[in-house]
Design an enzyme around this catalytic site. Structure first.
Site, mmCIF file in Angstrom:
data_model
loop_
_atom_site.group_PDB
_atom_site.id
_atom_site.type_symbol
_atom_site.label_atom_id
_atom_site.label_comp_id
_atom_site.label_asym_id
_atom_site.label_seq_id
_atom_site.Cartn_x
_atom_site.Cartn_y
_atom_site.Cartn_z
ATOM 1 N N GLY A 109 0.838 -1.192 0.000
ATOM 2 C CA GLY A 109 0.000 0.000 0.000
ATOM 3 C C GLY A 109 0.870 1.238 0.000
ATOM 4 O O GLY A 109 2.015 1.199 0.476
ATOM 5 N N GLN A 158 2.926 10.090 1.234
ATOM 6 C CA GLN A 158 4.231 9.425 1.289
ATOM 7 C C GLN A 158 5.120 9.783 0.097
ATOM 8 O O GLN A 158 6.319 9.524 0.125
ATOM 9 C CB GLN A 158 4.065 7.897 1.365
ATOM 10 C CG GLN A 158 3.452 7.436 2.678
ATOM 11 C CD GLN A 158 3.347 5.929 2.726
ATOM 12 O OE1 GLN A 158 2.395 5.359 2.214
ATOM 13 N NE2 GLN A 158 4.340 5.274 3.325
ATOM 14 N N CYS A 161 6.051 -0.020 7.498
ATOM 15 C CA CYS A 161 5.659 1.118 6.671
ATOM 16 C C CYS A 161 6.837 1.496 5.774
ATOM 17 O O CYS A 161 7.975 1.548 6.239
ATOM 18 C CB CYS A 161 5.289 2.293 7.575
ATOM 19 S SG CYS A 161 4.815 3.773 6.667
ATOM 20 N N LEU A 162 6.571 1.771 4.504
ATOM 21 C CA LEU A 162 7.640 2.138 3.570
ATOM 22 C C LEU A 162 8.327 3.440 3.988
ATOM 23 O O LEU A 162 9.450 3.696 3.578
ATOM 24 C CB LEU A 162 7.085 2.275 2.145
ATOM 25 C CG LEU A 162 6.608 0.972 1.492
ATOM 26 C CD1 LEU A 162 5.963 1.260 0.146
ATOM 27 C CD2 LEU A 162 7.754 -0.016 1.324
ATOM 28 N N HIS A 186 -4.246 1.312 7.712
ATOM 29 C CA HIS A 186 -2.900 1.905 7.765
ATOM 30 C C HIS A 186 -2.773 3.043 6.744
ATOM 31 O O HIS A 186 -2.291 4.130 7.072
ATOM 32 C CB HIS A 186 -1.870 0.792 7.490
ATOM 33 C CG HIS A 186 -0.450 1.248 7.421
ATOM 34 N ND1 HIS A 186 0.511 0.833 8.311
ATOM 35 C CD2 HIS A 186 0.183 2.081 6.555
ATOM 36 C CE1 HIS A 186 1.669 1.409 8.007
ATOM 37 N NE2 HIS A 186 1.501 2.162 6.941
ATOM 38 N N GLU A 187 -3.229 2.787 5.508
ATOM 39 C CA GLU A 187 -3.071 3.796 4.446
ATOM 40 C C GLU A 187 -3.995 5.002 4.675
ATOM 41 O O GLU A 187 -3.603 6.140 4.432
ATOM 42 C CB GLU A 187 -3.321 3.179 3.064
ATOM 43 C CG GLU A 187 -2.365 2.049 2.683
ATOM 44 C CD GLU A 187 -0.897 2.386 2.860
ATOM 45 O OE1 GLU A 187 -0.506 3.558 2.719
ATOM 46 O OE2 GLU A 187 -0.119 1.461 3.160
ATOM 47 N N HIS A 247 -2.495 7.396 6.998
ATOM 48 C CA HIS A 247 -1.501 8.283 6.387
ATOM 49 C C HIS A 247 -2.146 9.594 5.918
ATOM 50 O O HIS A 247 -1.510 10.647 5.952
ATOM 51 C CB HIS A 247 -0.836 7.620 5.174
ATOM 52 C CG HIS A 247 0.355 6.771 5.521
ATOM 53 N ND1 HIS A 247 1.478 7.269 6.134
ATOM 54 C CD2 HIS A 247 0.606 5.452 5.311
ATOM 55 C CE1 HIS A 247 2.363 6.288 6.291
ATOM 56 N NE2 HIS A 247 1.863 5.173 5.808
HETATM 57 NI NI NI Z 1 2.789 3.296 5.797
#
Ligand code: NI
Length: 166
Positions: free
Chosen positions: A46, A51, A93-94, A135-136, A139
């Site tokens: 995701g 981000q 998380c990226l 989660h997304e 963000h």
């Molecule tokens: Ni994330």
């Protein structure tokens, strides 16, 4: 289509509340393409627009495994309209590469969103998909996964990641 740099904690733009998309235009459609490219390249399951430095309510998700066909989901202005149960599992998380934490979230969620053609749709998700969507969507409100930890655990986690990223 192009690859974008993924912003890394403690980048301030990750903490901003993202704007609702008022009009779906070429720019938003390109943003969806860039998000998908960047997510698959990472690779991740995701990625949300903030981000890659765009503070608008847009995100992509694909939890399919290599053996399955890609099942890309593109969500504009997503909102959780119903939820039930709880699940607890390791999450990463990226934007915080290499760090993971056990996070409790809703087991099932109903998410309403708009697609790239401006049509409303609804997703009934559970387990991993429900987790990734929560989660997304977080963000988009400037929330990172460790914000969901209990106070002491969160403080320890921040100490650890601050050593790496600050
Ligand atoms: Ni994330």
């Amino acid at each position: 289509m192009s690859l974008k740099d993924i912003l890394i904690y403690p980048e301030k733009r990750l903490r901003k509340k993202s704007q609702t998309v008022e009009k779906i235009n070429k720019k938003i459609q390109k943003l969806l393409d860039d998000l998908a490219d960047t997510m698959y390249n990472a690779p991740g399951v995701g990625l949300a627009a903030p981000q890659i430095g765009e503070n608008v309510r847009v995100l992509v998700v694909d939890i399919s495994t290599k053996e399955e066909e890609n099942s890309l989901m593109e969500l504009i202005n997503p909102a959780i309209t119903d939820s039930s149960g709880t699940q607890s599992s390791e999450e990463g998380c990226l934007s915080i590469p290499g760090y993971y934490g056990n996070i409790t979230r809703k087991k099932k969620v109903t998410v309403e969103a708009v697609n790239r053609d401006g049509e409303k749709f609804k997703i009934e998700a559970e387990d991993i998909l429900a987790r990734v969507l929560q989660h997304e969507i977080d963000h988009l409100d400037g929330i990172l996964f460790f914000d969901k930890m209990a106070k002491l655990k969160k403080e320890l986690f921040i100490k650890k990641i601050d050593k790496t990223f600050r």
